[in-house]
Design a protein around this motif. Structure first.
Motif, PDB file in Angstrom:
ATOM      1  N   ASP A  34      23.577  39.624  55.770  1.00 50.88           N
ATOM      2  CA  ASP A  34      22.299  39.518  54.565  1.00 50.88           C
ATOM      3  C   ASP A  34      22.697  39.751  53.369  1.00 50.88           C
ATOM      4  OD1 ASP A  34      20.447  39.376  57.040  1.00 50.88           O
ATOM      5  OD2 ASP A  34      20.259  41.611  57.137  1.00 50.88           O
ATOM      6  N   ILE A  35      23.839  40.359  53.200  1.00 45.24           N
ATOM      7  CA  ILE A  35      24.311  40.434  51.751  1.00 45.24           C
ATOM      8  C   ILE A  35      24.983  39.125  51.499  1.00 45.24           C
ATOM      9  CG2 ILE A  35      26.359  41.540  50.532  1.00 45.24           C
ATOM     10  CD1 ILE A  35      25.515  44.013  52.304  1.00 45.24           C
ATOM     11  N   VAL A  36      25.618  38.409  52.063  1.00 42.60           N
ATOM     12  CA  VAL A  36      26.390  37.152  51.665  1.00 42.60           C
ATOM     13  C   VAL A  36      25.486  35.907  51.767  1.00 42.60           C
ATOM     14  CG1 VAL A  36      28.642  38.172  52.110  1.00 42.60           C
ATOM     15  CG2 VAL A  36      27.323  36.877  54.114  1.00 42.60           C
ATOM     16  N   ALA A  37      24.281  35.998  52.377  1.00 43.90           N
ATOM     17  CA  ALA A  37      23.399  34.790  52.457  1.00 43.90           C
ATOM     18  C   ALA A  37      23.066  34.332  51.417  1.00 43.90           C
ATOM     19  CB  ALA A  37      22.155  35.209  53.231  1.00 43.90           C
ATOM     20  N   PRO A  38      22.824  34.959  50.242  1.00 51.08           N
ATOM     21  CA  PRO A  38      22.304  34.068  48.945  1.00 51.08           C
ATOM     22  C   PRO A  38      23.346  33.309  48.260  1.00 51.08           C
ATOM     23  CG  PRO A  38      21.786  36.638  48.741  1.00 51.08           C
ATOM     24  CD  PRO A  38      22.668  36.359  49.944  1.00 51.08           C
ATOM     25  N   TYR A  39      24.611  33.609  48.618  1.00 53.83           N
ATOM     26  CA  TYR A  39      25.818  32.922  48.206  1.00 53.83           C
ATOM     27  C   TYR A  39      26.430  31.640  48.823  1.00 53.83           C
ATOM     28  CZ  TYR A  39      26.035  37.463  45.901  1.00 53.83           C
ATOM     29  OH  TYR A  39      25.685  38.500  44.895  1.00 53.83           O
ATOM     30  N   ASP A  40      26.683  30.675  48.024  1.00 55.43           N
ATOM     31  CA  ASP A  40      27.250  29.585  48.889  1.00 55.43           C
ATOM     32  C   ASP A  40      28.616  29.684  49.285  1.00 55.43           C
ATOM     33  OD1 ASP A  40      25.004  27.983  48.571  1.00 55.43           O
ATOM     34  OD2 ASP A  40      25.490  27.437  46.390  1.00 55.43           O
ATOM     35  N   TYR A  41      29.410  30.441  48.497  1.00 55.56           N
ATOM     36  CA  TYR A  41      31.048  30.916  48.621  1.00 55.56           C
ATOM     37  C   TYR A  41      31.263  32.004  48.037  1.00 55.56           C
ATOM     38  CZ  TYR A  41      31.128  25.755  49.221  1.00 55.56           C
ATOM     39  OH  TYR A  41      30.720  24.375  49.753  1.00 55.56           O
ATOM     40  N   ILE A  42      32.340  32.789  49.026  1.00 51.25           N
ATOM     41  CA  ILE A  42      32.610  33.987  48.486  1.00 51.25           C
ATOM     42  C   ILE A  42      34.125  33.988  48.711  1.00 51.25           C
ATOM     43  CG2 ILE A  42      32.989  36.513  49.314  1.00 51.25           C
ATOM     44  CD1 ILE A  42      30.029  36.116  50.467  1.00 51.25           C
ATOM     45  N   PHE A  43      34.882  34.180  47.658  1.00 50.42           N
ATOM     46  CA  PHE A  43      36.374  34.117  47.589  1.00 50.42           C
ATOM     47  C   PHE A  43      36.857  35.411  48.036  1.00 50.42           C
ATOM     48  CE2 PHE A  43      35.165  30.539  44.971  1.00 50.42           C
ATOM     49  CZ  PHE A  43      35.929  29.558  45.464  1.00 50.42           C
ATOM     50  N   ILE A  44      37.819  35.571  48.604  1.00 45.60           N
ATOM     51  CA  ILE A  44      38.663  36.586  49.048  1.00 45.60           C
ATOM     52  C   ILE A  44      40.097  36.482  49.100  1.00 45.60           C
ATOM     53  CG2 ILE A  44      39.125  38.764  50.613  1.00 45.60           C
ATOM     54  CD1 ILE A  44      36.290  38.109  51.700  1.00 45.60           C
ATOM     55  N   TRP A  45      40.744  37.128  47.907  1.00 42.24           N
ATOM     56  CA  TRP A  45      42.125  36.992  47.927  1.00 42.24           C
ATOM     57  C   TRP A  45      42.883  38.059  47.610  1.00 42.24           C
ATOM     58  CZ3 TRP A  45      39.791  33.021  44.179  1.00 42.24           C
ATOM     59  CH2 TRP A  45      39.210  33.643  43.155  1.00 42.24           C
ATOM     60  N   ASP A  46      44.348  37.966  47.648  1.00 40.07           N
ATOM     61  CA  ASP A  46      45.152  39.110  47.318  1.00 40.07           C
ATOM     62  C   ASP A  46      45.424  39.315  45.872  1.00 40.07           C
ATOM     63  OD1 ASP A  46      45.744  39.733  50.076  1.00 40.07           O
ATOM     64  OD2 ASP A  46      47.023  38.132  50.333  1.00 40.07           O
ATOM     65  N   GLU A  47      45.655  40.544  45.554  1.00 39.24           N
ATOM     66  CA  GLU A  47      45.988  40.985  44.168  1.00 39.24           C
ATOM     67  C   GLU A  47      47.415  40.381  43.399  1.00 39.24           C
ATOM     68  OE1 GLU A  47      48.149  43.403  46.592  1.00 39.24           O
ATOM     69  OE2 GLU A  47      46.146  43.027  46.687  1.00 39.24           O
ATOM     70  N   ASP A  48      47.934  39.798  44.332  1.00 42.53           N
ATOM     71  CA  ASP A  48      49.202  39.255  43.871  1.00 42.53           C
ATOM     72  C   ASP A  48      49.093  37.581  43.707  1.00 42.53           C
ATOM     73  OD1 ASP A  48      49.115  38.392  46.571  1.00 42.53           O
ATOM     74  OD2 ASP A  48      51.253  38.969  46.949  1.00 42.53           O
ATOM     75  N   LEU A  49      47.849  37.255  43.776  1.00 41.41           N
ATOM     76  CA  LEU A  49      47.382  35.559  43.628  1.00 41.41           C
ATOM     77  C   LEU A  49      47.552  35.435  42.283  1.00 41.41           C
ATOM     78  CD1 LEU A  49      46.699  32.948  44.904  1.00 41.41           C
ATOM     79  CD2 LEU A  49      44.366  33.744  44.194  1.00 41.41           C
ATOM     80  N   GLY A  50      48.570  34.424  41.962  1.00 41.91           N
ATOM     81  CA  GLY A  50      48.609  33.976  40.313  1.00 41.91           C
ATOM     82  C   GLY A  50      47.269  33.346  40.074  1.00 41.91           C
ATOM     83  N   LEU A  51      46.680  33.760  38.995  1.00 45.92           N
ATOM     84  CA  LEU A  51      45.453  33.145  38.358  1.00 45.92           C
ATOM     85  C   LEU A  51      45.600  32.578  37.177  1.00 45.92           C
ATOM     86  CD1 LEU A  51      43.036  35.981  39.675  1.00 45.92           C
ATOM     87  CD2 LEU A  51      43.593  33.802  40.832  1.00 45.92           C
ATOM     88  N   ASP A  52      46.706  32.477  36.563  1.00 41.77           N
ATOM     89  CA  ASP A  52      47.073  31.964  35.292  1.00 41.77           C
ATOM     90  C   ASP A  52      46.503  30.491  34.909  1.00 41.77           C
ATOM     91  OD1 ASP A  52      48.489  34.199  34.606  1.00 41.77           O
ATOM     92  OD2 ASP A  52      50.335  33.445  34.995  1.00 41.77           O
ATOM     93  N   ASP A  53      46.459  29.667  35.916  1.00 40.15           N
ATOM     94  CA  ASP A  53      45.789  28.462  35.851  1.00 40.15           C
ATOM     95  C   ASP A  53      44.769  28.157  36.783  1.00 40.15           C
ATOM     96  OD1 ASP A  53      47.882  27.383  34.105  1.00 40.15           O
ATOM     97  OD2 ASP A  53      49.144  27.411  35.852  1.00 40.15           O
ATOM     98  N   PHE A  54      44.090  29.333  37.474  1.00 40.42           N
ATOM     99  CA  PHE A  54      43.087  29.201  38.305  1.00 40.42           C
ATOM    100  C   PHE A  54      41.741  28.537  37.577  1.00 40.42           C
ATOM    101  CE2 PHE A  54      39.275  30.913  40.215  1.00 40.42           C
ATOM    102  CZ  PHE A  54      39.228  30.143  41.559  1.00 40.42           C
ATOM    103  N   ASP A  55      41.100  27.679  37.981  1.00 39.90           N
ATOM    104  CA  ASP A  55      39.641  27.011  37.347  1.00 39.90           C
ATOM    105  C   ASP A  55      38.727  27.051  38.585  1.00 39.90           C
ATOM    106  OD1 ASP A  55      37.743  25.385  36.569  1.00 39.90           O
ATOM    107  OD2 ASP A  55      38.834  24.645  34.868  1.00 39.90           O
ATOM    108  N   ALA A  56      37.767  27.836  38.544  1.00 43.57           N
ATOM    109  CA  ALA A  56      36.728  28.093  39.462  1.00 43.57           C
ATOM    110  C   ALA A  56      36.121  26.509  39.627  1.00 43.57           C
ATOM    111  CB  ALA A  56      35.814  29.114  39.183  1.00 43.57           C
TER     112      ALA A  56
END
Length: 70
Positions: A34-56
């Protein structure tokens, strides 16, 4: 997680931290259908993921190109 605040997309994201628990512990208990139903995508990742070049937007383009839709 606090380092993510520098990214523009971070202001539009919901950040959750569960001390000494895995992301799956959190997901099992709080991501009810019921909580996630409104969303098309949910990203769950670790805190050590490098996001310097991440572009959603690019990530979503790849998801659609590879037909990884739900």
């Amino acid at each position: 997680m606090s380092e993510w605040i520098e990214f523009e997309w971070s202001k539009r994201a919901i950040h959750v931290s569960a001390h000494k628990q895995s992301k799956w512990w959190y997901a099992k208990r709080f991501l009810h259908p019921d909580i996630v139903a409104p969303y098309d995508y949910i990203f769950i990742w670790d805190e050590d993921l490098g996001l310097d070049d991440f572009d959603a937007e690019t990530m979503m383009q790849v998801i659609f190109k590879l037909n990884l839709k739900r």
